[in-house]
Design a protein around this motif. Structure first.
Motif, PDB file in Angstrom:
ATOM      1  N   SER A   1       0.832  -1.209   0.000  1.00 40.85           N
ATOM      2  CA  SER A   1       0.000   0.000   0.000  1.00 40.85           C
ATOM      3  C   SER A   1       0.869   1.262   0.000  1.00 40.85           C
ATOM      4  O   SER A   1       2.067   1.219   0.325  1.00 40.85           O
ATOM      5  N   ALA A   2       0.232   2.390  -0.306  1.00 37.59           N
ATOM      6  CA  ALA A   2       0.931   3.675  -0.246  1.00 37.59           C
ATOM      7  C   ALA A   2       1.411   3.937   1.186  1.00 37.59           C
ATOM      8  O   ALA A   2       2.494   4.499   1.397  1.00 37.59           O
ATOM      9  N   ALA A   3       0.630   3.514   2.181  1.00 41.88           N
ATOM     10  CA  ALA A   3       1.015   3.747   3.580  1.00 41.88           C
ATOM     11  C   ALA A   3       2.291   2.980   3.921  1.00 41.88           C
ATOM     12  O   ALA A   3       3.158   3.487   4.651  1.00 41.88           O
ATOM     13  N   VAL A   4       2.429   1.763   3.400  1.00 41.27           N
ATOM     14  CA  VAL A   4       3.661   0.989   3.655  1.00 41.27           C
ATOM     15  C   VAL A   4       4.829   1.612   2.879  1.00 41.27           C
ATOM     16  O   VAL A   4       5.955   1.681   3.390  1.00 41.27           O
ATOM     17  N   LYS A   5       4.560   2.114   1.689  1.00 37.81           N
ATOM     18  CA  LYS A   5       5.639   2.809   0.944  1.00 37.81           C
ATOM     19  C   LYS A   5       6.129   4.011   1.756  1.00 37.81           C
ATOM     20  O   LYS A   5       7.319   4.299   1.820  1.00 37.81           O
ATOM     21  N   ALA A   6       5.175   4.709   2.387  1.00 42.41           N
ATOM     22  CA  ALA A   6       5.540   5.894   3.167  1.00 42.41           C
ATOM     23  C   ALA A   6       6.398   5.521   4.385  1.00 42.41           C
ATOM     24  O   ALA A   6       7.144   6.354   4.889  1.00 42.41           O
ATOM     25  N   LEU A   7       6.281   4.276   4.849  1.00 38.75           N
ATOM     26  CA  LEU A   7       7.068   3.818   6.004  1.00 38.75           C
ATOM     27  C   LEU A   7       8.402   3.201   5.576  1.00 38.75           C
ATOM     28  O   LEU A   7       9.157   2.716   6.416  1.00 38.75           O
ATOM     29  N   SER A   8       8.672   3.188   4.271  1.00 39.05           N
ATOM     30  CA  SER A   8       9.846   2.478   3.743  1.00 39.05           C
ATOM     31  C   SER A   8      10.927   3.450   3.297  1.00 39.05           C
ATOM     32  O   SER A   8      10.660   4.623   3.054  1.00 39.05           O
ATOM     33  N   ASP A   9      12.145   2.922   3.165  1.00 41.46           N
ATOM     34  CA  ASP A   9      13.260   3.766   2.698  1.00 41.46           C
ATOM     35  C   ASP A   9      13.432   3.680   1.184  1.00 41.46           C
ATOM     36  O   ASP A   9      13.635   4.689   0.525  1.00 41.46           O
ATOM     37  N   ILE A  10      13.389   2.467   0.661  1.00 38.48           N
ATOM     38  CA  ILE A  10      13.596   2.285  -0.782  1.00 38.48           C
ATOM     39  C   ILE A  10      12.615   1.216  -1.273  1.00 38.48           C
ATOM     40  O   ILE A  10      12.486   0.161  -0.663  1.00 38.48           O
ATOM     41  N   ILE A  11      11.953   1.508  -2.380  1.00 30.75           N
ATOM     42  CA  ILE A  11      11.074   0.525  -3.017  1.00 30.75           C
ATOM     43  C   ILE A  11      11.877  -0.224  -4.080  1.00 30.75           C
ATOM     44  O   ILE A  11      12.781   0.337  -4.696  1.00 30.75           O
ATOM     45  N   VAL A  12      11.542  -1.495  -4.272  1.00 32.31           N
ATOM     46  CA  VAL A  12      12.121  -2.250  -5.398  1.00 32.31           C
ATOM     47  C   VAL A  12      10.991  -2.935  -6.153  1.00 32.31           C
ATOM     48  O   VAL A  12       9.916  -3.200  -5.596  1.00 32.31           O
TER      49      VAL A  12
END
Ligand code: 13P
Ligand code: SF4
Length: 329
Positions: A124-135
């Motif tokens: 989710s966007a909320a988990v992306k917001a809690l993350s440092d780097i997406i892959v």
């Protein structure tokens, strides 16, 4: 569950109507390789998660009609907030996203303050917001190789992709326990039987598959990587261990070759059709373009927070398409 399309659209030439609306709306239709062939055929662009993110970030269109699942359409909105982003069926989710509620992920992060969060785009966007780097599966290799070995990492939500990366790069990332229900459904026993029926046919697998499937693969990579492998392998038969709608692109490009979907437990590959991707139909795409709904909306603070980890991916992955894949020939 989503309400079925109740309108009587039987007299309509859906393809022609979608074509008309695409022009009227100045819309671009983006489709993932797991969409039904009729949707792939009319899309302006068909691609993997990374390619679709890049297209969404670059388009001049006013409307992005995203034929994929919700986290993909959300990514388009995060990267192109001024565009109207529509998803034919808002219930087109993902089992990986469902496995990772933001509050639990936040607690997981807080329990490991010395770790960075490297997170698969299937969230989710909320988990992306809690993350440092997406892959994505096509950028993970290039990105992980830029992170110092001494840096501790938590990886979510796909434990199979994370485990694959750990094995391949000798890393020790802490894994969130999510799985893709589609790739989890392949049967090793049935795959071994299929390989015996087609001696010499290579197996191409997506890294969302569990290790007992990946271990039989001659090539492991993203959907676009698998497609490239299909175009380059020297034989005439390929066993494909990912969602079978990608075979449509293989058959278009290589009509003389034979592509076989890896089987599920009952020996029939239909159980490997993604039920979320399958919610999108021509009828729903037509209605979405006509009504400009269902529409992805996002609170600006969340969007900006999620954008940081996505921008890091796009920067770190630049120049990777076609070479920075998880490929193992
Ligand atoms: P790709 O990025 O390889 O297209 O994967 C997306 C996905 O959801 C696979 O299940
Ligand atoms: Fe999610 Fe799996 Fe469907 Fe991909 S195939 S969208 S990971 S449920």
């Amino acid at each position: 569950m989503t309400a079925p399309v109740r309108e009587n659209l039987s007299g309509l030439d859906l393809r022609a109507e979608i074509e008309r609306l695409r022009k009227e709306r100045n819309a671009v239709i983006l489709a993932h390789y797991y969409q039904k062939p009729e949707i792939q055929d009319l899309a302006d662009f068909v691609g993997d998660s990374l390619e679709l993110s890049r297209k969404a970030a670059d388009t001049d269109a006013d409307v992005i009609a995203f034929c994929g699942v919700k986290f993909m359409a959300e990514t388009a909105k995060i990267l192109s907030p001024q565009k109207t982003v529509i998803l034919p069926d808002m219930d087109a989710g993902c089992s990986l996203e469902d496995s990772c509620p933001p509050e639990q992920f936040k607690r997981f992060r807080e329990a490991h303050p010395d770790h960075i969060a490297l997170t698969y785009i299937n969230c989710s966007a909320a988990v992306k917001a809690l993350s440092d780097i997406i892959v994505t599966s096509s950028s993970a290799e290039t990105i992980i190789s830029q992170i110092p070995e001494s840096q501790k990492i938590i990886f979510g939500p796909d434990r199979h992709l994370g485990g694959y990366l750990n094995r391949k790069f000798g890393r020790d990332m802490l894994l969130w326990p999510g799985v893709c229900i589609v790739h989890e459904a392949f049967s090793e026993t049935e795959l071994i039987k299929l390989k015996a029926q087609h001696p010499g046919a290579p197996v191409a697998a997506h890294p969302e598959c569990p290790p007992h499937i990946v271990d039989h693969a001659d090539y492991v990579g993203s959907t676009s990587g698998i497609l490239q492998f299909a175009k380059s392998f020297p034989g005439d038969t390929l066993i494909v261990a990912t969602e079978p709608h990608i075979i449509h692109q293989m058959e278009l490009a290589l009509p003389e070759k034979h592509f076989i979907g890896a089987p599920g437990a009952d020996g029939n590959c239909n159980c490997n059709i993604c039920p979320y991707m399958a919610l999108n139909t021509m009828e729903k795409l037509y209605i979405a373009l006509r009504d400009l709904a269902p529409r992805i909306e996002m609170e600006e603070g969340l969007r900006l927070a999620a954008r940081q980890s996505l921008d890091r991916m796009l920067d770190m992955a630049s120049g990777t398409v076609g070479k920075g894949d998880l490929g193992r020939a």
